[in-house]
Design a protein around this motif. Structure first.
Motif, mmCIF file in Angstrom:
data_model
loop_
_atom_site.group_PDB
_atom_site.id
_atom_site.type_symbol
_atom_site.label_atom_id
_atom_site.label_comp_id
_atom_site.label_asym_id
_atom_site.label_seq_id
_atom_site.Cartn_x
_atom_site.Cartn_y
_atom_site.Cartn_z
ATOM 1 N N LEU A 60 -19.821 0.103 -4.778
ATOM 2 C CA LEU A 60 -20.683 1.279 -4.922
ATOM 3 C C LEU A 60 -19.873 2.572 -4.955
ATOM 4 O O LEU A 60 -20.132 3.473 -5.758
ATOM 5 C CB LEU A 60 -21.688 1.328 -3.768
ATOM 6 N N GLY A 61 -18.889 2.668 -4.077
ATOM 7 C CA GLY A 61 -18.113 3.885 -3.993
ATOM 8 C C GLY A 61 -17.100 4.061 -5.091
ATOM 9 O O GLY A 61 -16.666 5.191 -5.363
ATOM 10 N N ALA A 62 -16.696 2.964 -5.746
ATOM 11 C CA ALA A 62 -15.658 3.048 -6.766
ATOM 12 C C ALA A 62 -16.206 3.166 -8.179
ATOM 13 O O ALA A 62 -15.428 3.342 -9.125
ATOM 14 C CB ALA A 62 -14.744 1.817 -6.667
ATOM 15 N N VAL A 63 -17.526 3.055 -8.361
ATOM 16 C CA VAL A 63 -18.099 3.200 -9.701
ATOM 17 C C VAL A 63 -17.796 4.605 -10.229
ATOM 18 O O VAL A 63 -18.085 5.602 -9.546
ATOM 19 C CB VAL A 63 -19.632 2.970 -9.666
ATOM 20 N N PRO A 64 -17.221 4.730 -11.417
ATOM 21 C CA PRO A 64 -16.932 6.063 -11.978
ATOM 22 C C PRO A 64 -18.208 6.888 -12.120
ATOM 23 O O PRO A 64 -19.281 6.359 -12.444
ATOM 24 C CB PRO A 64 -16.318 5.742 -13.344
ATOM 25 N N GLY A 65 -18.097 8.193 -11.890
ATOM 26 C CA GLY A 65 -19.262 9.059 -11.903
ATOM 27 C C GLY A 65 -20.027 9.033 -13.209
ATOM 28 O O GLY A 65 -21.265 9.080 -13.220
ATOM 29 N N ALA A 110 -11.797 0.059 -15.353
ATOM 30 C CA ALA A 110 -12.257 1.444 -15.432
ATOM 31 C C ALA A 110 -11.401 2.374 -14.577
ATOM 32 O O ALA A 110 -11.245 3.557 -14.889
ATOM 33 C CB ALA A 110 -13.720 1.536 -14.998
ATOM 34 N N LEU A 111 -10.832 1.823 -13.496
ATOM 35 C CA LEU A 111 -9.986 2.628 -12.607
ATOM 36 C C LEU A 111 -8.516 2.578 -13.013
ATOM 37 O O LEU A 111 -7.662 3.149 -12.331
ATOM 38 C CB LEU A 111 -10.134 2.123 -11.161
ATOM 39 N N GLY A 112 -8.213 1.884 -14.109
ATOM 40 C CA GLY A 112 -6.839 1.786 -14.568
ATOM 41 C C GLY A 112 -5.998 0.794 -13.795
ATOM 42 O O GLY A 112 -4.760 0.844 -13.848
ATOM 43 N N LEU A 113 -6.645 -0.137 -13.086
ATOM 44 C CA LEU A 113 -5.921 -1.145 -12.310
ATOM 45 C C LEU A 113 -5.935 -2.474 -13.073
ATOM 46 O O LEU A 113 -6.584 -3.442 -12.689
ATOM 47 C CB LEU A 113 -6.573 -1.309 -10.925
ATOM 48 N N GLY A 114 -5.210 -2.489 -14.186
ATOM 49 C CA GLY A 114 -5.212 -3.671 -15.035
ATOM 50 C C GLY A 114 -4.716 -4.922 -14.327
ATOM 51 O O GLY A 114 -5.239 -6.013 -14.529
ATOM 52 N N TRP A 115 -3.694 -4.744 -13.478
ATOM 53 C CA TRP A 115 -3.138 -5.909 -12.785
ATOM 54 C C TRP A 115 -4.157 -6.492 -11.806
ATOM 55 O O TRP A 115 -4.228 -7.713 -11.620
ATOM 56 C CB TRP A 115 -1.860 -5.516 -12.040
#
Length: 523
Positions: free
Chosen positions: A255-260, A284-289
């Protein structure tokens, strides 16, 4: 060749706890977060807590049964012990459907996530499997079958190794997503945009109960556990408590990490925007790994859970066959390995069958969740009935406050079934009523059996009345029904019905001289 044998007591507390946690952490955590948020928004956190409490209550009840009567396939045999073979057969049938289809659901989830790497595993523009995807599912089912064919310890070792990895990834996801936590997400559209009804619906339709339901495999292997009176209660309680904490943290971190910008249209439809929740949000957060690691775990976690249910389902088949006297070959246990191999073959065949309609994960969880909750719901009634009819039975673990916890747990289970919505309730409970009527009518013409059948009907009629009344409220209510009974009055009606039926069922058990709790050497 299978010969007359008995189950081997080879499972330790560690093995049993990993079985519980491993069966809970399958495909549920991988899909449920976006489904829950789309139904209940941030209030989905409350849904997870309620679900954990509900399963914990039922787990406490199972502690008493599992410790007092450590039987193979106990989940389907306890109703027979307390209320007779007719009720045992009916609950065995529904549990067999739920368990065998769970194996298929887990390999389906594994294939859906693997399609992120290999798109050819799914049909174009759909989550349904292609021919290659179905063959992958079949190969996984065959692997589970082989792991369970030779020894229960071989199964336990494989499960313990898989469990170590499958728990590390969710914990890593929690830590990394909380590092990107935006507290404004919890209030941007309102904490509970769908109100209390959304919180309740998420428990069944969002996959929460499906995610939690991992207790019965522990009870199903009870006869193969060392020191079952101590081990079973501890493993049950540990499994539920730890899973609740992790699930709540997973939902909160999502819930907290969903992009605005993804919240511009609100929480509705979140399951479509993040169909593979933790992979999609990591990208979406750029954490491909991290997305890569989640997909890897998404292949392993459901596989581990599918392996557990491939182990538990034959024990359910075995218990069902013993209680119903149906196909005695299914009660044969291999003398050398202690494996009920004929029952394992049937479990494998059924799990393959459930993949044939090519369902998606989402289309199956509603019915399976409701079916499993029904099998859980009978436990508090069974405990209360056995306390009346078998007070002398040794109970190493005795649930305190059963006068309150018993009806409360039954009410909670009834509400979870009701929240599954009218289409699911009508199909699932309606089928049970028809099977019950057919079973009774087929035996009544036999004069020698008539008195016995009528006695069984008197002991089980409460459950059929319960099914009919819940279907009536579901049709009239606000969860997929016509809305003639508004919320929360529909839920109150179900709670009152469940409370009355619980006390009826507790008083409808077999009498002391009718009980057959002893076991032969096969157990």
């Amino acid at each position: 060749m299978a010969t007359a044998g008995k189950f081997h007591k080879r499972l330790s507390l560690t093995d049993l706890t990993f079985i519980g946690l491993g069966s809970i952490f399958g495909s549920g955590w991988l899909f449920a977060a976006s489904h829950v948020s789309s139904i209940a928004g941030p209030a989905g956190i409350v849904s997870w807590i309620i679900g954990g409490i509900a399963v914990f209550l039922l787990g406490l009840v199972y502690c008493e049964l599992g410790a007092a009567l450590p039987r193979a396939g106990g989940v389907v045999r306890y109703p027979e012990y307390s209320h007779g073979t007719l009720l045992g057969w009916l609950m065995g049938f529904i549990t067999l459907i739920a368990f065998s289809s769970l194996i298929a659901i887990e390999v389906e989830a594994c294939r859906q996530y693997a399609a992120a790497w290999f798109p050819s595993l799914s049909q174009a523009g759909s989550s349904r499997p292609s021919l290659a995807g179905w063959l992958l599912q079949l190969a996984l089912l065959a692997l589970f079958f082989l792991l369970n064919y030779f020894s229960v310890k071989t199964f336990a070792l494989a499960n313990n190794l898989i469990s170590v990895f499958k728990f590390l990834v969710p914990l890593l996801v929690i830590v990394l997503l909380l590092a990107h936590f935006n507290g404004d997400n919890l209030h941007s559209q309102g904490f509970a945009p769908a109100g209390a009804a959304g919180v309740e619906a998420a428990i069944s339709a969002g996959g929460i109960i499906f995610a939690y339901l991992g207790l019965t495999p522990i009870v199903s292997v009870a006869s193969e556990v060392r020191d079952p009176q101590r081990t079973i209660p501890i493993a049950l309680i540990l499994s539920v408590a730890l899973s609740t904490v992790i699930y709540v943290l997973l939902q909160l971190s999502f819930l907290g990490a969903v992009p605005g910008d993804a919240l511009a249209a609100g929480w509705a439809g979140m399951d479509q925007r993040f169909s593979l929740p933790y992979r999609d949000i990591a990208l979406a957060l750029g954490l491909g790994w991290l997305a890569t690691l989640v997909v890897a775990d998404a292949v392993i976690s459901p596989s581990g859970t599918g392996n557990i249910y491939m182990n538990a389902t034959p024990r359910v088949v075995y218990g069902w066959a013993r209680s119903s006297r149906f196909l005695p070959v299914l009660t044969r246990v291999d003398a050398k390995s202690g494996i009920p191999r004929p029952a394992l073959w049937l479990s494998f065949g059924l799990s393959v069958f459930w993949t044939l309609p090519f369902p998606s994960w989402e289309t199956l969880i509603g019915v399976v969740s409701a079916a499993l909750v029904l099998s859980y719901a009978i436990a508090p009634v069974t405990v209360a009935a056995l306390r009346r009819s078998a007070p002398e039975l040794e109970r190493p673990f005795r649930v305190k406050g059963l006068a309150v916890l018993g009806p409360l747990s039954f009410i909670v289970a009834a509400l979870i079934v009701y929240w599954s919505t009218w289409p699911t309730v009508s199909w699932l409970l309606g089928l049970q009523v028809l099977i019950y009527i057919g079973c009774v009518l087929s035996q009544l013409p036999s004069a020698p059996r008539r008195a016995r059948v009528l006695r069984q009907v008197r002991s089980s009629a409460w459950l059929i009345v319960f099914f009919v009344l819940v279907m009536a409220v579901s049709y009239l209510g606000s969860f997929g029904g016509i809305g003639a009974i508004a919320h929360p009055w529909d839920a109150i009606c179900v709670a009152v019905i469940a409370c009355c039926i619980y006390h009826w069922g507790a008083r409808s058990g077999l009498r002391g001289h009718e009980l057959a709790l002893e076991e032969d050497d096969g157990q």
